[in-house]
Design a protein around this motif. Sequence first.
Motif, PDB file in Angstrom:
ATOM      1  N   GLU A  13      33.497  36.321  33.784  1.00 11.69           N
ATOM      2  CA  GLU A  13      34.624  37.123  34.270  1.00 11.69           C
ATOM      3  C   GLU A  13      34.585  37.320  35.791  1.00 11.69           C
ATOM      4  O   GLU A  13      35.600  37.163  36.478  1.00 11.69           O
ATOM      5  N   THR A  14      33.400  37.677  36.334  1.00 16.16           N
ATOM      6  CA  THR A  14      33.303  37.965  37.773  1.00 16.16           C
ATOM      7  C   THR A  14      33.574  36.707  38.597  1.00 16.16           C
ATOM      8  O   THR A  14      34.245  36.738  39.631  1.00 16.16           O
ATOM      9  N   LEU A  15      33.034  35.596  38.108  1.00 19.01           N
ATOM     10  CA  LEU A  15      33.217  34.306  38.791  1.00 19.01           C
ATOM     11  C   LEU A  15      34.701  33.918  38.804  1.00 19.01           C
ATOM     12  O   LEU A  15      35.239  33.473  39.817  1.00 19.01           O
ATOM     13  N   GLU A  21      41.115  35.386  43.227  1.00 14.68           N
ATOM     14  CA  GLU A  21      41.352  35.974  44.553  1.00 14.68           C
ATOM     15  C   GLU A  21      41.556  34.883  45.606  1.00 14.68           C
ATOM     16  O   GLU A  21      42.428  34.983  46.463  1.00 14.68           O
ATOM     17  N   GLN A  22      40.737  33.823  45.513  1.00  8.51           N
ATOM     18  CA  GLN A  22      40.884  32.709  46.460  1.00  8.51           C
ATOM     19  C   GLN A  22      42.248  32.036  46.322  1.00  8.51           C
ATOM     20  O   GLN A  22      42.772  31.492  47.279  1.00  8.51           O
ATOM     21  N   ALA A  25      45.611  35.848  44.152  1.00 12.18           N
ATOM     22  CA  ALA A  25      45.947  36.901  43.191  1.00 12.18           C
ATOM     23  C   ALA A  25      45.704  38.289  43.791  1.00 12.18           C
ATOM     24  O   ALA A  25      44.822  38.466  44.620  1.00 12.18           O
ATOM     25  N   HIS A  26      46.499  39.271  43.361  1.00 11.98           N
ATOM     26  CA  HIS A  26      46.359  40.660  43.812  1.00 11.98           C
ATOM     27  C   HIS A  26      45.786  41.531  42.704  1.00 11.98           C
ATOM     28  O   HIS A  26      45.882  41.178  41.533  1.00 11.98           O
ATOM     29  N   SER A  27      45.235  42.690  43.068  1.00 12.46           N
ATOM     30  CA  SER A  27      44.740  43.697  42.110  1.00 12.46           C
ATOM     31  C   SER A  27      43.892  43.061  41.010  1.00 12.46           C
ATOM     32  O   SER A  27      44.123  43.282  39.826  1.00 12.46           O
ATOM     33  N   VAL A  28      42.918  42.267  41.419  1.00 14.05           N
ATOM     34  CA  VAL A  28      42.109  41.506  40.460  1.00 14.05           C
ATOM     35  C   VAL A  28      41.061  42.416  39.811  1.00 14.05           C
ATOM     36  O   VAL A  28      40.292  43.083  40.495  1.00 14.05           O
ATOM     37  N   GLU A  29      41.064  42.461  38.462  1.00 15.66           N
ATOM     38  CA  GLU A  29      40.150  43.339  37.709  1.00 15.66           C
ATOM     39  C   GLU A  29      39.463  42.561  36.591  1.00 15.66           C
ATOM     40  O   GLU A  29      40.090  42.276  35.569  1.00 15.66           O
ATOM     41  N   ILE A  49      47.899  25.432  37.871  1.00 14.86           N
ATOM     42  CA  ILE A  49      47.608  24.107  38.433  1.00 14.86           C
ATOM     43  C   ILE A  49      46.175  24.023  38.973  1.00 14.86           C
ATOM     44  O   ILE A  49      45.496  23.016  38.794  1.00 14.86           O
ATOM     45  N   TRP A  50      45.707  25.104  39.610  1.00 16.56           N
ATOM     46  CA  TRP A  50      44.467  25.035  40.399  1.00 16.56           C
ATOM     47  C   TRP A  50      43.230  25.643  39.760  1.00 16.56           C
ATOM     48  O   TRP A  50      42.117  25.229  40.081  1.00 16.56           O
TER      49      TRP A  50
END
Length: 374
Positions: A13-15, A21-22, A25-29, A49-50
């Motif tokens: 999950e953390t990875l 984020e890279q 994405a916003h407000s990543v939890e 896609i990425w």
Amino acid sequence: MNQYFATVARGLETLAAQELEQLGAHSVEPGFCGVAFEGDRTLLYRVNIWARLPFRILVNIHEFPCLDAKDLYRGIQSIDWQKYLTPDMTLAVTTTGKNDRLNHSHFTSLQIKNAIVDQQKENLGERSNVELHEPDVRINVHIERDSCTVKLDSSGNSLHRRGYRPAVGAAPLKESLAAALIQLSGWQTDQMFYDPLCGSGTLPLEASLKALNIAPGLFRDSFGFENWLDFDLSLLEKLLQEAKDSQLDTLPAPIWGSDRDENIIEQAINNAQNCGVDNHVWFSQMELADVVAPADSGILFCNPPYGERLGRDSDLGAFYKLLGDVLKQRFKGWTAFVLSGNKELSQSIGLKSSQRIAVYNGTLPCQLMKYELY
């Protein structure tokens, strides 16, 4: 801003949150087996896609209090399904989670489907058919305690199925897990990468896609969101073109794979052709005993058999000892990463690991062991 949820393998999950984020994405939890985040439609398409680690990208469309089947039916009917579905489109419902009164996922899914098609029949006189394998719209419902969340699956088939790998060996590593292990290792693309037990090539191939900046989504036939009523074809085409334009022409450092089995090496070469990296990655048939370091330094990566899937084998202890000897004697100056699902066997390597990271390969708890070979 829309609310999204990326499903990922347990422990990653953390990875996956870092990766999202890279990608903007916003407000990543990070949560359990997934990551919640926010963004617009462009981000939704771009992540599909990425992103190398998630299985599916889900879009939240509604959340409501839900204790029993009545609440569920009412809550599903409170959604205006004409925004997402016409009667000529097929649907499938997947339910996860449960509470005291809704603890049978098949019954829960049936209740959800009934609520949707009853609304269609009432409003339009026709209803969607259920199609389990290739539905136009996949609806994902999660029940936890007294709450129900309804999401649409934007990915279609799981994103870990890149599409470049029709051929897999006996105990394949999921592409998304291979990408995660490579990210965990901290491998830099200007270091040589070598897998001496490469099987059908998943680790070297994921390394080469990363090193050449190739988006994994380029190999897919389609995404789930392409069937949606709000699908923006020109946006998708623009993002796919940007992805193609950002590929590199040459690897910063060599990527190699070898395996004792000639047929499996042919599969690996085939898979490399499918993702257009066959001119970059070098695969060869070679016994582990004959393996020598192809450079003064680099990262060696391997996923040796655990004895779980490939049959119990008394020779596996000797095989792990050989692996340890090869690393010790021939790979001075390298850093090695070994994924092991069997503690006893990994002790036969006979080297002291400088780091152990717990990961799951499917449901099997494993360790990614790091060896500094001075």
